[in-house]
Write a protein that holds these residues in place. Structure first.
Motif, mmCIF file in Angstrom:
data_model
loop_
_atom_site.group_PDB
_atom_site.id
_atom_site.type_symbol
_atom_site.label_atom_id
_atom_site.label_comp_id
_atom_site.label_asym_id
_atom_site.label_seq_id
_atom_site.Cartn_x
_atom_site.Cartn_y
_atom_site.Cartn_z
ATOM 1 N N GLU A 51 0.836 -1.212 0.000
ATOM 2 C CA GLU A 51 0.000 0.000 0.000
ATOM 3 C C GLU A 51 0.863 1.252 0.000
ATOM 4 O O GLU A 51 0.539 2.239 -0.665
ATOM 5 C CB GLU A 51 -0.919 -0.003 1.224
ATOM 6 N N ARG A 52 1.948 1.183 0.762
ATOM 7 C CA ARG A 52 2.844 2.348 0.762
ATOM 8 C C ARG A 52 3.404 2.573 -0.631
ATOM 9 O O ARG A 52 3.495 3.688 -1.113
ATOM 10 C CB ARG A 52 3.971 2.130 1.779
ATOM 11 N N LEU A 53 3.746 1.446 -1.270
ATOM 12 C CA LEU A 53 4.279 1.529 -2.638
ATOM 13 C C LEU A 53 3.245 2.162 -3.565
ATOM 14 O O LEU A 53 3.547 3.036 -4.369
ATOM 15 C CB LEU A 53 4.621 0.114 -3.095
ATOM 16 N N LEU A 54 2.000 1.736 -3.381
ATOM 17 C CA LEU A 54 0.923 2.293 -4.201
ATOM 18 C C LEU A 54 0.721 3.772 -3.919
ATOM 19 O O LEU A 54 0.511 4.575 -4.829
ATOM 20 C CB LEU A 54 -0.387 1.554 -3.929
ATOM 21 N N GLY A 55 0.790 4.092 -2.634
ATOM 22 C CA GLY A 55 0.613 5.498 -2.240
ATOM 23 C C GLY A 55 1.677 6.366 -2.868
ATOM 24 O O GLY A 55 1.398 7.434 -3.419
ATOM 25 N N ASN A 56 2.902 5.859 -2.818
ATOM 26 C CA ASN A 56 4.006 6.621 -3.392
ATOM 27 C C ASN A 56 3.889 6.712 -4.913
ATOM 28 O O ASN A 56 4.338 7.652 -5.527
ATOM 29 C CB ASN A 56 5.338 5.968 -3.026
ATOM 30 N N ILE A 252 13.054 -4.488 0.194
ATOM 31 C CA ILE A 252 11.913 -3.586 -0.044
ATOM 32 C C ILE A 252 12.416 -2.197 -0.430
ATOM 33 O O ILE A 252 11.898 -1.554 -1.351
ATOM 34 C CB ILE A 252 11.002 -3.521 1.195
ATOM 35 N N ALA A 253 13.463 -1.745 0.265
ATOM 36 C CA ALA A 253 14.022 -0.421 -0.029
ATOM 37 C C ALA A 253 14.541 -0.389 -1.461
ATOM 38 O O ALA A 253 14.337 0.584 -2.192
ATOM 39 C CB ALA A 253 15.129 -0.105 0.973
ATOM 40 N N THR A 254 15.192 -1.494 -1.877
ATOM 41 C CA THR A 254 15.699 -1.575 -3.252
ATOM 42 C C THR A 254 14.538 -1.496 -4.234
ATOM 43 O O THR A 254 14.602 -0.793 -5.253
ATOM 44 C CB THR A 254 16.459 -2.907 -3.441
ATOM 45 N N LEU A 256 11.587 -0.134 -3.783
ATOM 46 C CA LEU A 256 11.051 1.240 -3.809
ATOM 47 C C LEU A 256 11.937 2.128 -4.667
ATOM 48 O O LEU A 256 11.459 2.953 -5.444
ATOM 49 C CB LEU A 256 10.941 1.791 -2.386
ATOM 50 N N GLY A 257 13.252 1.913 -4.545
ATOM 51 C CA GLY A 257 14.210 2.706 -5.320
ATOM 52 C C GLY A 257 14.076 2.414 -6.804
ATOM 53 O O GLY A 257 14.094 3.322 -7.636
ATOM 54 N N GLU A 258 13.901 1.117 -7.152
ATOM 55 C CA GLU A 258 13.816 0.740 -8.557
ATOM 56 C C GLU A 258 12.589 1.351 -9.240
ATOM 57 O O GLU A 258 12.599 1.638 -10.425
ATOM 58 C CB GLU A 258 13.777 -0.785 -8.689
ATOM 59 N N PHE A 259 11.540 1.513 -8.450
ATOM 60 C CA PHE A 259 10.333 2.134 -8.995
ATOM 61 C C PHE A 259 10.340 3.652 -8.800
ATOM 62 O O PHE A 259 9.317 4.292 -8.937
ATOM 63 C CB PHE A 259 9.084 1.529 -8.357
ATOM 64 N N ALA A 260 11.547 4.158 -8.432
ATOM 65 C CA ALA A 260 11.709 5.607 -8.205
ATOM 66 C C ALA A 260 10.703 6.132 -7.196
ATOM 67 O O ALA A 260 10.123 7.190 -7.365
ATOM 68 C CB ALA A 260 11.576 6.360 -9.528
ATOM 69 N N LEU A 261 10.433 5.351 -6.155
ATOM 70 C CA LEU A 261 9.466 5.750 -5.141
ATOM 71 C C LEU A 261 10.212 6.046 -3.846
ATOM 72 O O LEU A 261 11.068 5.269 -3.434
ATOM 73 C CB LEU A 261 8.452 4.622 -4.899
ATOM 74 N N GLY A 262 9.867 7.156 -3.252
ATOM 75 C CA GLY A 262 10.543 7.541 -2.013
ATOM 76 C C GLY A 262 9.985 6.783 -0.825
ATOM 77 O O GLY A 262 9.176 5.871 -0.965
ATOM 78 N N GLY A 263 10.408 7.156 0.350
ATOM 79 C CA GLY A 263 9.864 6.572 1.587
ATOM 80 C C GLY A 263 10.616 5.326 2.007
ATOM 81 O O GLY A 263 11.487 4.817 1.291
ATOM 82 N N SER A 264 10.275 4.863 3.200
ATOM 83 C CA SER A 264 10.947 3.672 3.737
ATOM 84 C C SER A 264 9.904 2.580 3.967
ATOM 85 O O SER A 264 8.715 2.863 4.086
ATOM 86 C CB SER A 264 11.634 4.031 5.053
ATOM 87 N N PRO A 265 10.357 1.326 4.062
ATOM 88 C CA PRO A 265 9.389 0.231 4.235
ATOM 89 C C PRO A 265 8.651 0.324 5.570
ATOM 90 O O PRO A 265 9.167 0.880 6.536
ATOM 91 C CB PRO A 265 10.274 -1.020 4.220
#
Lengths: 298, 217
Positions: A51-56, A252-254, A256-265
């Motif tokens: 969900e965080r990934l989606l939010g970002n 997870i951090a990787t 998020l980075g690969e999808f150019a999405l900020g934030g932490s897990p």
């Protein structure tokens, strides 16, 4: 009051001794209970990360209106007037082509490729927020907007995040159902453990009852046992989840980075861990209470 | 102390264990309850301890009608009684001291005070120095003394004993009766159910004779 505390202290010690009397059996019970807790809680945390990934990624639907290259400021002002008057448009934001290029260079790691181009290939654009979240209505709005002057394209590309959001909703339901089923299983495990203990100790229970023990006194060691087993299982579950997510954090951090999405897990915080322990203790207490009420009293 | 008025007890299944039994046990009195097996001796003791309820009649213990007591009040009644019943056997996986401590722990005594009282009770029945022993390692007479120590440790005013000398030789039986007499001499009321008439003759006291659930005249 003091004598009541004395009795409670002795009963807690008694419950601890019960745990230690058959260490292998206690350990296996604790492992089973901890695993049963890890599955729904781990699933819930994984969903929270999705969900965080989606939010970002901007799960809120957006329509990008790409403007024709020759669009001037007067044209944009006219277009903005039209957009303000268009039903179904909640708001919009102009993204100049320079800003769009800078964002693309920064976010996607395409700087080398973009620098090789002779100029900025991106047009000016408006990012619109539709008033409705309904995909069909958004698609119809995009179709309408495509016909506006100076608009070369209207792109609605949030379908995949919406589908993923629906998947998360379904996953949340599955996790909830799994959690409920495993909570019932935990109750059953504790219930059966206490039943076996009552049967083992029935002679002692009968003697204690003849010597003036109240039903509450007879039940309490089993209640404390159930709660203690729950607390230890909760701590085990907490440790397993914390270790598991420590291992997953980097991945997870990787991602998020690969999808150019900020934030932490999303991680297990102290309050979450304590809640797990408290929940497990309560389940253990309730399971033990149900069993002790039925068997110890009899 | 204890008053039975026209007490009858019919067990589920129809067996009538007691029929219109009336008697009284005064404070500081020693009374034997004798009769053949199945005469109803154990039922009398169970009615006093609230283990069974009378089918009719009243059982008063310290002016409390046991038949009318709510279940939650029964444990508190039992704490005022010393029970030496076959049902209240010793816990064989616990030491002699732990067995004697049990009633005090249930009543919520402080550990030090409980230890002091338990050791004093064991001293009274001649088992000093055997605190750490397991009941299994004791003779029948010694086990019975542990049961007596456990029954008296909370200093009850009434002691109920069901066949306390069964399976004991004459010397051990006499030793047990001497212990009972010593408690009786300090004011403890005793109701001893026994079918050993010789014992009752050697330690004379009032005798109630039950025959097929009725008190013999």
């Amino acid at each position: 009051m003091r004598s009541w505390l004395m009795v409670q202290r002795r009963l807690v010690v008694d419950a601890l001794q019960r745990l230690g009397r058959s260490p292998m059996s206690s350990l296996l019970n604790i492992v089973v209970l901890a695993t049963a807790m890890c599955l729904p809680i781990g699933g819930y945390l994984l969903l929270a990360n999705v969900e965080r990934l989606l939010g970002n990624a901007g799960a809120e639907p957006e329509i990008s209106l790409l403007l024709a290259p020759e669009t001037g400021s007067k044209d944009r002002a006219e277009l903005e007037r039209v957009l303000r008057g268009t039903a179904g448009v909640r708001g919009f934001l102009l993204v100049p082509r320079e800003q769009a290029l800078a964002d693309l260079q920064r976010r996607a790691g395409l700087a080398d490729l973009l620098e090789g181009l002779p100029g900025n290939p991106l047009p000016d654009a408006y990012v619109l927020r539709p008033a409705s979240g309904n995909p069909a209505e958004i698609a119809a709005l995009a179709q309408t907007l495509r016909g506006l002057p100076k608009v070369s394209a209207a792109v609605y590309d949030a379908e995949w995040t919406q589908r993923l959001q629906s998947g998360v909703e379904a996953g949340r339901f599955v996790v909830l159902a799994l959690g409920l089923m495993l909570a019932v299983a935990m109750l059953a495990i504790t219930f059966n453990t206490i039943r076996m203990q009552v049967l083992t100790d029935r002679a002692e229970i009968a003697v204690a009852a003849l010597l003036g023990a109240t039903p509450g006194y007879l039940r309490r060691p089993f209640l404390y046992f159930g709660a203690l087993q729950g607390v230890i299982s909760g701590l085990f579950a907490w440790a397993i989840l914390a270790l598991g997510f420590a291992w997953l954090r980097g991945r997870i951090a990787t991602l998020l980075g690969e999808f150019a999405l900020g934030g932490s897990p999303v991680e297990l915080r102290l309050g979450d861990g304590l809640s797990i322990v408290l929940f497990a203790a309560c389940l253990g207490w309730v399971g033990a209470w149900l069993s002790a009420r039925q068997y110890a009293a009899a | 102390m204890i008053v039975f008025s026209e007490v009858s007890k019919r067990y589920p299944g129809g067996h009538e264990a007691l029929r219109g039994v009336s008697f009284a046990l005064a404070a500081g009195e020693l009374v034997y309850l004798t009769g053949h097996s199945g005469a109803g001796k154990s039922t009398v003791l169970k009615l006093i301890a609230g283990i069974e309820r009378p089918s009719s009649g009243t059982v008063l213990v310290n002016q409390q009608n046991v038949g009318n007591l709510r279940p939650r009040a029964i444990p508190f009644l039992r704490r005022k009684l010393g029970l030496i019943l076959p049902e209240a056997r010793l816990l064989f996986d616990r030491s002699v001291l732990a067995n004697v401590l049990l009633p005090l722990q249930i009543a919520g005594y402080e550990p030090l005070e409980a230890q002091r009282r338990a050791r004093a009770a064991l001293d009274k029945v001649g088992l000093q120095g055997r605190e750490r022993a397991l009941p299994m390692t004791l003779s029948g007479g010694e086990q019975q003394r542990v049961a007596i120590a456990r029954a008296v440790v909370a200093r009850p005013s009434i002691l109920l004993a069901d066949e306390p000398t069964a399976n004991l030789d004459e010397a051990q039986a006499s030793a047990i009766m001497e212990i009972f007499r010593s408690f009786n001499q300090v004011g403890v009321s005793l109701l001893v159910a026994t079918h050993d008439l010789h014992l009752a003759e050697r330690f004379p006291a009032r005798r109630l004779v039950l025959e097929a659930g009725r008190l013999a005249p």
